[in-house]
Design a protein around this motif. Structure first.
Motif, PDB file in Angstrom:
ATOM      1  N   SER A   1      71.800  75.955 -75.955  1.00  0.00           N
ATOM      2  CA  SER A   1      72.420  77.279 -75.840  1.00  0.00           C
ATOM      3  C   SER A   1      71.799  78.080 -74.696  1.00  0.00           C
ATOM      4  N   SER A   2      72.443  79.175 -74.352  1.00  0.00           N
ATOM      5  CA  SER A   2      71.970  80.050 -73.270  1.00  0.00           C
ATOM      6  C   SER A   2      70.551  80.526 -73.558  1.00  0.00           C
ATOM      7  N   GLY A   3      69.736  80.551 -72.515  1.00  0.00           N
ATOM      8  CA  GLY A   3      68.352  80.990 -72.669  1.00  0.00           C
ATOM      9  C   GLY A   3      67.402  79.889 -73.061  1.00  0.00           C
ATOM     10  N   ARG A   4      67.930  78.745 -73.478  1.00  0.00           N
ATOM     11  CA  ARG A   4      67.082  77.623 -73.878  1.00  0.00           C
ATOM     12  C   ARG A   4      67.240  76.416 -72.961  1.00  0.00           C
ATOM     13  N   TRP A   5      68.389  76.285 -72.353  1.00  0.00           N
ATOM     14  CA  TRP A   5      68.661  75.130 -71.484  1.00  0.00           C
ATOM     15  C   TRP A   5      69.335  75.630 -70.209  1.00  0.00           C
ATOM     16  N   ASP A   6      68.753  75.237 -69.058  1.00  0.00           N
ATOM     17  CA  ASP A   6      69.319  75.712 -67.791  1.00  0.00           C
ATOM     18  C   ASP A   6      69.727  74.588 -66.845  1.00  0.00           C
ATOM     19  N   LYS A   7      69.554  73.330 -67.255  1.00  0.00           N
ATOM     20  CA  LYS A   7      69.996  72.215 -66.410  1.00  0.00           C
ATOM     21  C   LYS A   7      71.510  72.056 -66.521  1.00  0.00           C
ATOM     22  N   PRO A   8      72.162  71.583 -65.438  1.00  0.00           N
ATOM     23  CA  PRO A   8      73.619  71.402 -65.494  1.00  0.00           C
ATOM     24  C   PRO A   8      74.038  70.362 -66.549  1.00  0.00           C
TER      25      PRO A   8
ATOM     26  N   ARG B   1      70.462  55.285 -52.855  1.00  0.00           N
ATOM     27  CA  ARG B   1      70.264  56.595 -52.216  1.00  0.00           C
ATOM     28  C   ARG B   1      70.610  57.779 -53.102  1.00  0.00           C
ATOM     29  N   ARG B   2      71.417  57.561 -54.135  1.00  0.00           N
ATOM     30  CA  ARG B   2      71.898  58.713 -54.896  1.00  0.00           C
ATOM     31  C   ARG B   2      71.185  58.910 -56.222  1.00  0.00           C
TER      32      ARG B   2
ATOM     33  N   LEU C   1      60.595  50.169 -67.197  1.00  0.00           N
ATOM     34  CA  LEU C   1      61.651  50.093 -66.173  1.00  0.00           C
ATOM     35  C   LEU C   1      61.238  50.765 -64.870  1.00  0.00           C
ATOM     36  N   GLY C   2      60.144  51.486 -64.906  1.00  0.00           N
ATOM     37  CA  GLY C   2      59.660  52.148 -63.691  1.00  0.00           C
ATOM     38  C   GLY C   2      60.439  53.394 -63.316  1.00  0.00           C
ATOM     39  N   ILE C   3      61.053  54.022 -64.304  1.00  0.00           N
ATOM     40  CA  ILE C   3      61.825  55.252 -64.037  1.00  0.00           C
ATOM     41  C   ILE C   3      60.860  56.434 -64.155  1.00  0.00           C
ATOM     42  N   LYS C   4      60.345  56.875 -63.028  1.00  0.00           N
ATOM     43  CA  LYS C   4      59.346  57.941 -63.010  1.00  0.00           C
ATOM     44  C   LYS C   4      59.956  59.285 -62.611  1.00  0.00           C
ATOM     45  N   ALA C   5      60.799  59.238 -61.575  1.00  0.00           N
ATOM     46  CA  ALA C   5      61.388  60.482 -61.077  1.00  0.00           C
ATOM     47  C   ALA C   5      62.484  60.955 -62.024  1.00  0.00           C
ATOM     48  N   PRO C   6      62.797  62.255 -61.979  1.00  0.00           N
ATOM     49  CA  PRO C   6      63.908  62.767 -62.796  1.00  0.00           C
ATOM     50  C   PRO C   6      65.194  61.989 -62.523  1.00  0.00           C
ATOM     51  N   PHE C   7      65.980  61.770 -63.556  1.00  0.00           N
ATOM     52  CA  PHE C   7      67.177  60.939 -63.445  1.00  0.00           C
ATOM     53  C   PHE C   7      68.372  61.635 -64.075  1.00  0.00           C
ATOM     54  N   PHE C   8      69.547  61.050 -63.844  1.00  0.00           N
ATOM     55  CA  PHE C   8      70.784  61.522 -64.476  1.00  0.00           C
ATOM     56  C   PHE C   8      70.922  60.815 -65.828  1.00  0.00           C
ATOM     57  N   LEU C   9      71.258  61.568 -66.857  1.00  0.00           N
ATOM     58  CA  LEU C   9      71.391  60.997 -68.202  1.00  0.00           C
ATOM     59  C   LEU C   9      72.821  61.153 -68.697  1.00  0.00           C
ATOM     60  N   VAL C  10      73.402  60.055 -69.206  1.00  0.00           N
ATOM     61  CA  VAL C  10      74.746  60.061 -69.795  1.00  0.00           C
ATOM     62  C   VAL C  10      74.610  59.621 -71.244  1.00  0.00           C
TER      63      VAL C  10
ATOM     64  N   PRO D   1      63.082  67.982 -70.776  1.00  0.00           N
ATOM     65  CA  PRO D   1      63.980  68.522 -69.742  1.00  0.00           C
ATOM     66  C   PRO D   1      63.483  68.276 -68.318  1.00  0.00           C
ATOM     67  N   SER D   2      62.177  68.155 -68.151  1.00  0.00           N
ATOM     68  CA  SER D   2      61.632  67.943 -66.802  1.00  0.00           C
ATOM     69  C   SER D   2      61.975  66.569 -66.246  1.00  0.00           C
ATOM     70  N   LYS D   3      62.377  65.619 -67.109  1.00  0.00           N
ATOM     71  CA  LYS D   3      62.708  64.267 -66.662  1.00  0.00           C
ATOM     72  C   LYS D   3      64.176  64.113 -66.294  1.00  0.00           C
ATOM     73  N   ILE D   4      64.943  65.191 -66.452  1.00  0.00           N
ATOM     74  CA  ILE D   4      66.398  65.106 -66.270  1.00  0.00           C
ATOM     75  C   ILE D   4      66.854  65.967 -65.094  1.00  0.00           C
ATOM     76  N   LEU D   5      67.657  65.356 -64.221  1.00  0.00           N
ATOM     77  CA  LEU D   5      68.275  66.109 -63.132  1.00  0.00           C
ATOM     78  C   LEU D   5      69.541  66.806 -63.629  1.00  0.00           C
ATOM     79  N   LYS D   6      70.439  66.011 -64.170  1.00  0.00           N
ATOM     80  CA  LYS D   6      71.691  66.514 -64.737  1.00  0.00           C
ATOM     81  C   LYS D   6      72.028  65.690 -65.970  1.00  0.00           C
ATOM     82  N   LEU D   7      72.756  66.326 -66.870  1.00  0.00           N
ATOM     83  CA  LEU D   7      73.137  65.670 -68.115  1.00  0.00           C
ATOM     84  C   LEU D   7      74.656  65.620 -68.232  1.00  0.00           C
ATOM     85  N   ALA D   8      75.183  64.451 -68.574  1.00  0.00           N
ATOM     86  CA  ALA D   8      76.610  64.303 -68.866  1.00  0.00           C
ATOM     87  C   ALA D   8      76.757  63.839 -70.305  1.00  0.00           C
ATOM     88  N   ILE D   9      77.603  64.510 -71.053  1.00  0.00           N
ATOM     89  CA  ILE D   9      77.816  64.171 -72.461  1.00  0.00           C
ATOM     90  C   ILE D   9      79.271  63.769 -72.653  1.00  0.00           C
ATOM     91  N   LEU D  10      79.487  62.540 -73.102  1.00  0.00           N
ATOM     92  CA  LEU D  10      80.821  62.093 -73.508  1.00  0.00           C
ATOM     93  C   LEU D  10      80.939  62.345 -75.008  1.00  0.00           C
TER      94      LEU D  10
END
Length: 381
Positions: free
Chosen positions: A318-325, A125-126, A194-203, A221-230
């Motif tokens: 940087s600001s103005g180029r990327w607006d996803k969380p 679901r998530r 893998l059948g990953i069509k909808a936007p997803f979370f990327l780590v 960027p259109s394929k990503i909901l949110k991005l986490a960087i370790l």
């Protein structure tokens, strides 16, 4: 005093006075010699006793006592119970070949087989999370995090990049040259399989192929909901570890890439923690199995322009180029990348980028302290 010559033996007869003096002198010399000899014997015995005591307290040298220069990995290779297995790579492979493949299976994509770990269900679901590792490691580092994230309702995938872990390691020049462009193309194909069509979370975490994961995100960027960087190099000023510099040196690089304990050494050198034997086995296994992973790493390290890739990342997010969380989950005990790298990156886009510091974790927080990473990701996603 008179000297008397006795013939024909030509012996000299000394006067009584001289004979007496000579006899006394010889006796004195013999006495000195005896005393000196006794002292020498006592000193020799003293040194021998001291040596015997040292033998009792000093451990014998063992060629398997440690395998790296890092004290935390001195138990990474241990002597087996059966002496016949000492130094036997075949026996070592037999004991470890089934380790480290939790949640994983082989997926054919294009010309290559990827090893992909999967937890959760497609109907979760998530949403879907894709975890990308860095060099010289593998997706095994995410096993705990992805297992728990599926319990929270996420469908998780963690592939081994081509040339790494348990995925195919094609010979350079035969269908794959380990360039950034080729990594991106093969990753796109894998997502389709893998059948990953909808936007997803990327780590994403780590050097080299980890950086390629971030440059892929910048192009999609259109394929990503949110991005986490370790912990990853994110600025042009980010230090490059000595391993990657050594790999670029002719001949020395060829030698370095065939070090079977290279991955575990790299992990431990970036952390304050000990890799347990069962974990070290898994990180070591691909490099023990063949020379392929080492040469794949060598080729990728020599093909990449680190400064160019890091420039893309710093500018692209940087600001103005990327607006996803974007969430930075940063182990503050990282020996390769200081906290200032994360802070500088965040300042480039403070609206989109949030920073979460993980105390006690090093370069690979997902391995060092997965519980804190899970907590940060569940709240963020």
């Amino acid at each position: 005093m008179v000297w008397t010559l006795l013939s024909p033996a030509l012996n000299l007869t000394l006067p009584h006075t001289i004979t007496t003096i000579t006899t006394k002198t010889n006796s004195h010399n013999r006495t000195q010699w005896w005393c000196t000899t006794q002292r020498s014997r006592r000193n020799t015995l003293t040194r021998a006793n001291a040596a015997d005591k040292n033998k009792d307290t000093t451990p014998d040298f063992s060629p398997f006592a440690f395998v790296t220069d890092n004290p935390s990995s001195r138990d990474a290779i241990q002597l087996p119970e059966s002496p016949a297995e000492d130094g036997n790579v075949g026996q070592m492979l037999y004991r470890t070949e089934d380790k480290g493949k939790e949640y994983g299976s082989y997926i054919k994509s294009g010309k290559f087989r990827w090893f992909v770990r999967e937890t959760g269900l497609a109907e979760s679901r998530r949403g879907t999370i894709v975890f990308l590792h860095g060099a010289p490691t593998q997706s095994y580092s995410y096993r705990v995090v992805m297992s728990k994230m599926s319990d929270f309702g996420f469908h998780c995938f963690a592939p081994d990049w081509i040339g790494f872990g348990f995925s195919d390691k094609p010979q350079p020049g035969y269908g794959f040259d380990y360039t950034e462009k080729e990594f991106h193309e093969e990753f796109d194909k894998l997502l389709d399989v893998l059948g990953i069509k909808a936007p997803f979370f990327l780590v994403v975490q780590g050097f080299l192929v980890g950086s390629f994961g971030l440059t892929w995100a910048l192009k999609n960027p259109s394929k990503i909901l949110k991005l986490a960087i370790l912990n990853s190099p994110l600025t042009v000023s980010s230090p490059i570890p000595g391993l990657f510099q050594q790999l670029r040196i002719p001949l020395f690089g060829e030698f370095t890439c065939q070090n079977a304990v290279m991955a575990e050494r790299f992990i431990e050198a970036g952390s304050a923690y000990v890799l347990k034997l069962e974990k070290a086995d898994v990180y070591r296994l691909p490099y023990l199995s063949s020379g392929g992973p080492g040469f794949a790493l060598l080729e990728a390290a020599r093909k990449v322009n680190f400064r160019d890739v890091l420039g893309q990342i710093a500018t692209g997010f940087s600001s103005g180029r990327w607006d996803k969380p974007v969430l930075l989950v940063w182990g503050i005990s990282d020996k390769y990348l200081p906290q200032s790298v994360a802070e500088e990156f965040q300042k480039g886009n403070p609206t989109a980028i949030k920073l979460k510091l993980i105390e006690g974790a090093g370069h690979m927080p997902q391995e060092d302290w997965p519980e804190k990473v899970i907590d940060a990701l569940t709240k963020y996603f």
